[in-house]
Design a protein around this motif. Structure first.
Motif: not given
Length: 179
Positions: A160-164, A111-116, A129-131, A9-12
């Motif tokens: 990177a999935g870290l939310t604060t 790409k479709p997986n980049q959108l929500s 949308r991020d990975p 996911a980080r690489s993408r």
């Protein structure tokens, strides 16, 4: 297995940020500015500050992400295609006083997986949308006020999935970013 997924996911995210940044440069070459509603100081892209706002689930992230999506894709009405309806909208979704005489340019194909939502039958697009499943951050805060943001051009990042919010000194360095 979780480590491998996170590394992928980080690489993408790194690859997508580089590609979207290149598209922003192409947009600037044609429009003389980076994607940002014009003339509109204090828009969402100006107020989303990566130094102080670290929760990608907030409306500010999503709204700024949509400005970037509209500008780079040309899909201004968020229906996932560039059509005649897009000729009458600005990159912030507001109505243009005078419609364009041609379809908006497309600088990047998402790409479709980049959108929500990722299901293309569900319209409209909610955000880029991020990975990790969250909205990418996109900011022109430094253009609005030099004490905000990191880059004088634009900031583009994934938490990177870290939310604060506000981001802490231990979390921000783990973000994937263009600064």
């Amino acid at each position: 297995m979780g480590y491998v997924r996170k590394k992928a996911a980080r690489s993408r995210a790194e690859t997508e940020i580089a590609a979207i940044s290149a598209a922003c440069e192409s947009y600037k070459a044609d429009n003389a500015v980076y994607p940002r509603p014009q003339p509109a100081p204090n828009t969402t892209t100006d107020t989303l500050d990566p130094r102080t706002m670290g929760d990608p689930t907030t409306a500010n992230y999503k709204t700024a992400s949509l400005v970037l999506y509209r500008a780079l894709s040309g899909d201004r009405n968020l229906n996932r295609i560039v059509d005649a309806a897009d000729e009458s909208l600005e990159i912030d979704g507001s109505a243009l006083g005078t419609p364009l005489i041609q379809l908006p340019n497309s600088y990047y194909t998402f790409k479709p997986n980049q959108l929500s939502p990722t299901d293309q039958t569900q319209i409209p697009v909610d955000f880029i949308r991020d990975p990790f499943g969250n909205s990418y951050g996109y900011s022109t805060a430094n253009q609005a006020a030099a004490a905000n943001g990191y880059n004088p051009t634009f900031d583009l990042w994934s938490t990177a999935g870290l939310t604060t919010s506000p981001p802490t000194a231990t979390i921000t360095p783990q973000w994937i970013k263009n600064w």
